[in-house]
Each structure stands twice: as C-alpha cells, then as structure tokens.
Write a protein that holds these residues in place. Structure first.
Motif, PDB file in Angstrom:
ATOM      1  N   LEU A  46      28.071  95.831 -69.263  1.00  0.00           N
ATOM      2  CA  LEU A  46      27.356  95.325 -70.425  1.00  0.00           C
ATOM      3  C   LEU A  46      26.866  95.983 -71.569  1.00  0.00           C
ATOM      4  O   LEU A  46      26.290  97.024 -71.427  1.00  0.00           O
ATOM      5  N   GLU A  47      27.270  95.367 -72.663  1.00  0.00           N
ATOM      6  CA  GLU A  47      26.966  96.022 -74.058  1.00  0.00           C
ATOM      7  C   GLU A  47      25.937  95.180 -74.613  1.00  0.00           C
ATOM      8  O   GLU A  47      25.969  94.001 -75.027  1.00  0.00           O
ATOM      9  N   LYS A  48      24.762  95.828 -74.550  1.00  0.00           N
ATOM     10  CA  LYS A  48      23.522  95.007 -75.164  1.00  0.00           C
ATOM     11  C   LYS A  48      23.686  94.773 -76.813  1.00  0.00           C
ATOM     12  O   LYS A  48      24.197  95.628 -77.510  1.00  0.00           O
ATOM     13  N   ILE A  49      23.288  93.719 -77.070  1.00  0.00           N
ATOM     14  CA  ILE A  49      23.597  93.431 -78.548  1.00  0.00           C
ATOM     15  C   ILE A  49      22.084  92.724 -79.030  1.00  0.00           C
ATOM     16  O   ILE A  49      21.270  92.129 -78.089  1.00  0.00           O
ATOM     17  N   GLN A  50      21.782  92.548 -80.491  1.00  0.00           N
ATOM     18  CA  GLN A  50      20.607  91.940 -80.752  1.00  0.00           C
ATOM     19  C   GLN A  50      20.945  90.464 -81.130  1.00  0.00           C
ATOM     20  O   GLN A  50      21.925  89.962 -81.139  1.00  0.00           O
ATOM     21  N   PRO A  51      19.694  89.888 -81.207  1.00  0.00           N
ATOM     22  CA  PRO A  51      19.550  88.388 -81.409  1.00  0.00           C
ATOM     23  C   PRO A  51      20.064  88.184 -82.850  1.00  0.00           C
ATOM     24  O   PRO A  51      19.904  89.039 -83.802  1.00  0.00           O
ATOM     25  N   PHE A  65      14.249  88.623 -76.273  1.00  0.00           N
ATOM     26  CA  PHE A  65      15.567  88.352 -76.129  1.00  0.00           C
ATOM     27  C   PHE A  65      16.154  89.665 -75.393  1.00  0.00           C
ATOM     28  O   PHE A  65      15.570  90.764 -75.564  1.00  0.00           O
ATOM     29  N   SER A  66      17.183  89.143 -74.373  1.00  0.00           N
ATOM     30  CA  SER A  66      17.908  90.173 -73.676  1.00  0.00           C
ATOM     31  C   SER A  66      19.306  89.418 -73.795  1.00  0.00           C
ATOM     32  O   SER A  66      19.560  88.581 -73.267  1.00  0.00           O
ATOM     33  N   LYS A  67      20.230  90.268 -74.696  1.00  0.00           N
ATOM     34  CA  LYS A  67      21.629  89.712 -74.810  1.00  0.00           C
ATOM     35  C   LYS A  67      22.784  90.689 -74.472  1.00  0.00           C
ATOM     36  O   LYS A  67      22.523  91.993 -74.899  1.00  0.00           O
ATOM     37  N   ALA A  68      23.965  90.348 -74.061  1.00  0.00           N
ATOM     38  CA  ALA A  68      25.010  91.419 -73.850  1.00  0.00           C
ATOM     39  C   ALA A  68      26.293  90.750 -73.986  1.00  0.00           C
ATOM     40  O   ALA A  68      26.597  89.608 -73.637  1.00  0.00           O
ATOM     41  N   ILE A  93      19.626  85.848 -72.268  1.00  0.00           N
ATOM     42  CA  ILE A  93      18.154  85.497 -71.638  1.00  0.00           C
ATOM     43  C   ILE A  93      17.097  85.584 -72.852  1.00  0.00           C
ATOM     44  O   ILE A  93      16.901  86.232 -73.524  1.00  0.00           O
ATOM     45  N   VAL A  94      16.481  84.135 -72.751  1.00  0.00           N
ATOM     46  CA  VAL A  94      15.416  84.057 -73.776  1.00  0.00           C
ATOM     47  C   VAL A  94      14.097  83.698 -73.228  1.00  0.00           C
ATOM     48  O   VAL A  94      14.236  83.097 -72.261  1.00  0.00           O
TER      49      VAL A  94
END
Length: 250
Positions: A46-51, A65-68, A93-94
């Motif tokens: 998993l590479e975390k990214i910004q919204p 937010f949690s995004k990947a 995930i929102v």
C-alpha cells in the motif's frame, strides 16, 4: 360528521411534546474501522496518497481520508521496459465528520466526476476466515482517464482520454453496523440517534480495479473474473484486520 376543531392543535401539541422525551445525543461513537493504513495487506503493498482537491472542496472540513494505491506483482509477467508487471487496486476510506450530510455519500454520487460511466450495480457477499460475512455493493463502470499532453502539445486542444473497464466494491462501516446500502445506513443512523442517543461516525470503504486488454504495464488480458477475484481477496484480508469486529453486531 365534523370533528372538533380543537383536535388538530391538540395532536400537534402532543407530537411536539414528544421531543422532550427523546434521549439527548451523547458522545460521538467512532466507526469500527481503523483509519491508519498498513504498509502491506496480504500480498498487496500500500502506497498512501492524499485526497484530491475536489474531495477536500466538496466534503466538510472534518471529513477524514485514508487512500492508497495498492500493488502486487503478477507471476512470471514482465513489462515492456523489463520490470515486474503489477496489478493495481485503488483503495479509499472516507470517514464522516460532524455534518454527515456533507461528509459521506454513495460512491455512485462522485464517481462520474472521476470519469466513471456506471453500467451495472449489484450485491455480493464477502466471507472472512473469522466466520463473519457481510454484503458489499459491486459496480461495473467504464472510466475515462485524461492522457498527459505530449511535449510541445497545445493544451487548448481537445483533451484525449484512455478508457478502462473497472470493477468497484464498497460498503459502509459504522460503530456497530455494516451496510452496503446508503438508505439502510441512513435509517440505522436515524434510529440510533432517536432511540439510543448515539451520534456515530460512518466510513465507506471502496476498492477499484481495471480489467481488459489495454492496461498500463500489463501485456496479458485481465478478465472481469480475475479482477473480481483479486478485489475480493484484497477486501477480505483488509476488512478482517482493519475492522474491530468486537464492536460489530453479528
């Protein structure tokens, strides 16, 4: 026979009086989802990214937010440039804030703005190794992705797009309930507020994967069935570890 004129104001007064007997909303009940993403989930990195700016603008300020970008190497497959071919899942995930109407919604509502043309919708069951099973929503769409401009190309020209077939799975996680239906989630939320005085935060988890014969960095044809299987495997492992099942009502 005419009814007494005093019945209507009496009924309205009695209805309004019931407000005083409803429980006060207590402390916010947190969702059972763990928003801190791991670096690995099963075979997936998993590479975390910004919204995106759109997400930050449209939704309320206290939305979390949690995004990947999730990737996994494909067995014995090499890219045209000599690297390992990798499958990709976009996971998001929102988590709702205090204003649930402006911080969480059905993914179908925002997917068109991300280039998705949804062609079908249905339900599926995920079964976990801990004995739990729950229903998720499954969407099929065609996503149009704008291509980057070539060097020296006029940006005023019509934007070109690449189109990809896409499978998306999603569901909602509350304090002690799971649901794949926005209306059902809303009714559960209303009942908990009125009957139990519980104001809970809800999250939705979504995961998407492209399939077809034109995927970037993949020579093989990825079938819809293969994308389905890999999405289900990812969400099964992720959900078992990231959801506090002790909170969820069986």
């Amino acid at each position: 026979m005419k009814k007494p004129v005093w019945l209507l104001p009496l009924f309205l007064g009695a209805t309004m009086a019931t407000i005083y007997f409803l429980p006060r909303v207590g402390a916010v009940a947190q969702s059972a989802i763990d928003m801190e993403l791991p670096y690995r989930s099963g075979i997936w990195s998993l590479e975390k990214i910004q919204p995106s700016k759109d997400e930050l603008t449209i939704l309320s300020d206290d939305t979390d937010f949690s995004k990947a970008l999730c990737s996994s190497p494909r067995a014995y497959e090499i890219t045209d440039w000599g690297g390992l071919a990798r499958d990709r899942i976009d996971m998001s995930i929102v988590l709702s804030g205090s204003d649930i109407n402006n911080s969480i919604h059905r993914p179908e509502r925002c997917m068109p703005a991300q280039g998705h043309n949804i062609t079908s919708s249905g339900n599926r069951i995920l079964e976990l190794s801990n004995g739990r099973k729950f229903q998720v929503k499954r969407l099929i769409s065609v996503q149009s992705v704008p291509l980057k401009l070539r060097e020296g190309e006029d940006p005023k020209k019509a934007v070109k797009y690449a189109k990809f077939n896409c499978v998306t799975y999603y569901f909602f996680v509350g304090h002690d309930h799971l649901s794949n239906d926005h209306l059902e989630r809303t009714l559960i939320d209303m009942k908990d507020r009125l009957v139990h005085g519980m104001d809970q935060r809800w999250a939705y988890i979504s995961a998407s994967m492209w399939y077809g014969d034109n995927l970037p960095g993949i020579r093989a044809v990825v079938t819809e069935a293969e994308a389905d299987e890999k999405l289900r495997g990812f969400l099964t492992d992720f959900s078992e570890k990231q959801i506090n099942w002790d909170q969820i009502i069986p």
